[in-house]
Design a protein around this motif. Structure first.
Motif, PDB file in Angstrom:
ATOM      1  N   LEU A 129       0.842  -1.182   0.000  1.00 25.56           N
ATOM      2  CA  LEU A 129       0.000   0.000   0.000  1.00 25.56           C
ATOM      3  C   LEU A 129       0.889   1.247   0.000  1.00 25.56           C
ATOM      4  CD1 LEU A 129      -2.447  -1.225   2.783  1.00 25.56           C
ATOM      5  CD2 LEU A 129      -2.958  -1.142   0.329  1.00 25.56           C
ATOM      6  N   GLY A 130       0.305   2.373  -0.391  1.00 23.41           N
ATOM      7  CA  GLY A 130       1.012   3.644  -0.302  1.00 23.41           C
ATOM      8  C   GLY A 130       1.650   4.073  -1.610  1.00 23.41           C
ATOM      9  N   THR A 131       1.903   5.376  -1.718  1.00 22.55           N
ATOM     10  CA  THR A 131       2.489   5.963  -2.921  1.00 22.55           C
ATOM     11  C   THR A 131       3.818   6.647  -2.626  1.00 22.55           C
ATOM     12  OG1 THR A 131       1.134   7.946  -2.570  1.00 22.55           O
ATOM     13  CG2 THR A 131       0.284   6.283  -4.082  1.00 22.55           C
ATOM     14  N   PHE A 132       4.469   6.217  -1.546  1.00 18.98           N
ATOM     15  CA  PHE A 132       5.789   6.749  -1.202  1.00 18.98           C
ATOM     16  C   PHE A 132       6.828   5.816  -1.819  1.00 18.98           C
ATOM     17  CE2 PHE A 132       9.357   7.279   1.888  1.00 18.98           C
ATOM     18  CZ  PHE A 132       9.567   8.636   1.699  1.00 18.98           C
ATOM     19  N   PHE A 133       7.329   6.200  -2.979  1.00 22.01           N
ATOM     20  CA  PHE A 133       8.337   5.393  -3.656  1.00 22.01           C
ATOM     21  C   PHE A 133       9.148   6.299  -4.568  1.00 22.01           C
ATOM     22  CE2 PHE A 133       4.455   5.169  -6.189  1.00 22.01           C
ATOM     23  CZ  PHE A 133       4.895   5.511  -7.456  1.00 22.01           C
ATOM     24  N   LEU A 134      10.310   5.850  -4.991  1.00 17.15           N
ATOM     25  CA  LEU A 134      11.214   6.647  -5.797  1.00 17.15           C
ATOM     26  C   LEU A 134      10.648   6.903  -7.185  1.00 17.15           C
ATOM     27  CD1 LEU A 134      14.073   7.938  -5.926  1.00 17.15           C
ATOM     28  CD2 LEU A 134      14.843   5.782  -6.950  1.00 17.15           C
ATOM     29  N   ARG A 135      10.659   8.149  -7.609  1.00 17.69           N
ATOM     30  CA  ARG A 135      10.277   8.510  -8.975  1.00 17.69           C
ATOM     31  C   ARG A 135      11.527   8.374  -9.840  1.00 17.69           C
ATOM     32  NH1 ARG A 135       6.409   8.481  -5.187  1.00 17.69           N
ATOM     33  NH2 ARG A 135       4.432   9.255  -6.008  1.00 17.69           N
ATOM     34  N   GLU A 136      11.622   7.253 -10.538  1.00 14.06           N
ATOM     35  CA  GLU A 136      12.853   6.891 -11.226  1.00 14.06           C
ATOM     36  C   GLU A 136      13.025   7.593 -12.567  1.00 14.06           C
ATOM     37  OE1 GLU A 136      13.750   2.732 -11.294  1.00 14.06           O
ATOM     38  OE2 GLU A 136      12.903   2.384  -9.308  1.00 14.06           O
ATOM     39  N   THR A 137      12.008   8.307 -13.036  1.00 14.70           N
ATOM     40  CA  THR A 137      12.153   9.027 -14.298  1.00 14.70           C
ATOM     41  C   THR A 137      12.950  10.316 -14.125  1.00 14.70           C
ATOM     42  OG1 THR A 137      10.015  10.115 -13.920  1.00 14.70           O
ATOM     43  CG2 THR A 137      10.024   8.103 -15.261  1.00 14.70           C
ATOM     44  N   SER A 138      13.186  10.740 -12.899  1.00 12.03           N
ATOM     45  CA  SER A 138      13.946  11.960 -12.630  1.00 12.03           C
ATOM     46  C   SER A 138      15.427  11.629 -12.476  1.00 12.03           C
ATOM     47  CB  SER A 138      13.429  12.622 -11.355  1.00 12.03           C
ATOM     48  OG  SER A 138      14.245  13.727 -10.993  1.00 12.03           O
ATOM     49  N   ASP A 139      16.269  12.586 -12.813  1.00 11.20           N
ATOM     50  CA  ASP A 139      17.701  12.438 -12.564  1.00 11.20           C
ATOM     51  C   ASP A 139      18.202  13.449 -11.542  1.00 11.20           C
ATOM     52  OD1 ASP A 139      17.527  14.775 -14.005  1.00 11.20           O
ATOM     53  OD2 ASP A 139      18.901  14.175 -15.615  1.00 11.20           O
ATOM     54  N   LYS A 140      17.272  14.083 -10.827  1.00 12.35           N
ATOM     55  CA  LYS A 140      17.660  15.082  -9.827  1.00 12.35           C
ATOM     56  C   LYS A 140      18.350  14.430  -8.625  1.00 12.35           C
ATOM     57  CE  LYS A 140      14.250  18.715 -10.710  1.00 12.35           C
ATOM     58  NZ  LYS A 140      13.231  19.596 -10.088  1.00 12.35           N
ATOM     59  N   PRO A 141      19.271  15.146  -7.989  1.00 13.15           N
ATOM     60  CA  PRO A 141      19.818  14.632  -6.733  1.00 13.15           C
ATOM     61  C   PRO A 141      18.717  14.549  -5.680  1.00 13.15           C
ATOM     62  CG  PRO A 141      20.502  16.906  -7.097  1.00 13.15           C
ATOM     63  CD  PRO A 141      19.828  16.450  -8.360  1.00 13.15           C
ATOM     64  N   ILE A 142      18.886  13.621  -4.745  1.00  9.97           N
ATOM     65  CA  ILE A 142      17.833  13.308  -3.779  1.00  9.97           C
ATOM     66  C   ILE A 142      18.271  13.695  -2.374  1.00  9.97           C
ATOM     67  CG2 ILE A 142      16.378  11.493  -2.817  1.00  9.97           C
ATOM     68  CD1 ILE A 142      17.084   9.824  -5.332  1.00  9.97           C
ATOM     69  N   ILE A 143      17.347  14.278  -1.634  1.00 12.23           N
ATOM     70  CA  ILE A 143      17.520  14.467  -0.198  1.00 12.23           C
ATOM     71  C   ILE A 143      16.478  13.613   0.509  1.00 12.23           C
ATOM     72  CG2 ILE A 143      17.282  16.087   1.738  1.00 12.23           C
ATOM     73  CD1 ILE A 143      18.438  18.248  -0.036  1.00 12.23           C
ATOM     74  N   PHE A 144      16.939  12.713   1.377  1.00 14.97           N
ATOM     75  CA  PHE A 144      16.058  11.910   2.221  1.00 14.97           C
ATOM     76  C   PHE A 144      16.060  12.511   3.620  1.00 14.97           C
ATOM     77  CE2 PHE A 144      17.657   8.763  -0.891  1.00 14.97           C
ATOM     78  CZ  PHE A 144      16.453   8.289  -1.400  1.00 14.97           C
TER      79      PHE A 144
END
Length: 335
Positions: free
Chosen positions: A190-205
């Motif tokens: 369940l849930g929609t919290f997952f990595l958007r892999e179409t982006s190449d932006k740097p990530i902050i968690f």
């Protein structure tokens, strides 16, 4: 019901919430707790009337409600509705299953945190996206939701990080009475919290407490998949014990050139002998970055932390559509 801006429409049936009706029709919208507490499923009613339902205090401000917003997991349509909300792609082909599972291992990694390992039946597999969650189906009809902490490729056991809630029905049983080999029933993913892999932006968690669990899943998926995106992980806790798997992100940073790890304590004990960062975890991000305009942010933890991060990060230049969150919230009955 019609979704904007896509203009895609579908019929609602019975007493289903706007969220459930959309999911049943095959449209995936952002959501988290599904009990009116976290605010992840907020959408704007452009046309029509809704019954806002049983929204928990603090999840939707009076200003938001006056501006036409509602929480899709609680609201029910009273007429034809045009709803402005962000649609999510990536989960449509993953079936939600109800399965038995066996408690394989109970590991207490802090005084109030247990890593719970679950084994599914031999002939079953739970397909999920890194960052999603499962919910336990209790005998009294209630449910309890927990994020999956292992990455999808690590088949065999499901790993959950569970904090003890004083007076909480499920967590009190886990910490005091649950034994290995006990059988539980779960539903997910369940849930929609997952990595958007179409982006190449740097990530902050940004993780608060056991909000580290789904972020661990995502980072391990990124490392396994060979995704080349710079990642900065900020993990906040009250004291040193709250960073219950601190050695793991330290190892990631030592072994992977693209990962930077910043632990932050809000109230370090004298015994911690802490020489690292202190204060609110999302403030550490603001202190380190002149602007967030070029980043994607994934935040998970208490609703207050997630809300503050979203507000302050957008004010600091983060595009609103690049903030993804999973706010941990408890049901009204405890736990």
């Amino acid at each position: 019901m019609t979704l904007a801006p896509s203009a895609r429409s579908f019929l609602t049936h019975g007493e289903d919430s706007l969220l459930q009706a959309a999911l049943d029709a095959g449209f995936v919208l952002p959501y988290g707790c599904r009990n009116g507490a976290c605010g992840s499923c907020k959408g704007k009613v452009l046309e029509g009337l809704v019954d806002h339902g049983d929204i928990q205090p603090g999840a939707l401000s009076l200003a938001d409600r006056a501006a036409g917003y509602t929480l899709l997991c609680c609201a029910k349509p009273l007429s034809d509705v045009v709803l402005e909300c962000r649609e999510v792609s990536g989960t449509n082909d993953i079936p939600v299953k109800t399965l038995p599972c066996r408690v394989e291992k109970i590991e207490r990694v802090a005084e109030d945190v247990i890593v719970l390992s679950l084994k599914l039946p031999v002939n079953e597999r739970l397909q999920f996206l890194a960052g999603q969650y499962i919910e336990f189906l209790l005998k009294n009809g209630k449910t309890r939701a927990f994020s999956i902490a292992n990455a999808p490729h690590a088949e065999g056991l499901l790993e959950l990080h569970i904090r003890h809630v004083v007076g909480g029905e499920f967590t009190s049983h886990l910490f005091s009475h649950m034994k290995e080999k006990e059988i539980l029933r779960l539903r997910g993913p369940l849930g929609t919290f997952f990595l958007r892999e179409t982006s190449d932006k740097p990530i902050i968690f940004v993780a608060g407490g056991t909000g580290f669990a789904p972020i661990k899943s995502i980072i391990e998926h990124v490392l396994h998949s060979g995704i080349q995106r710079p990642m900065r992980l900020y993990w906040g806790a009250r004291n040193r014990a709250g960073l219950y798997l601190n050695d793991l992100p330290e190892r990631w940073m030592a072994e992977q050139a693209g990962i930077h790890y910043v632990p932050v304590l809000s109230e370090p004990d004298a015994a911690d002998q802490w020489a690292g960062r202190t204060g609110l975890v999302h403030q550490a991000v603001l202190e380190d970055q002149p602007t967030l305009a070029t980043f994607q942010v994934y935040a998970c933890g208490a609703p207050a932390m997630v809300d503050a991060a979203q507000r302050d990060f957008i004010a600091h230049g983060l595009p609103a559509e690049e903030f993804f969150s999973d706010a941990f919230a408890f049901t009204k009955a405890t736990d």
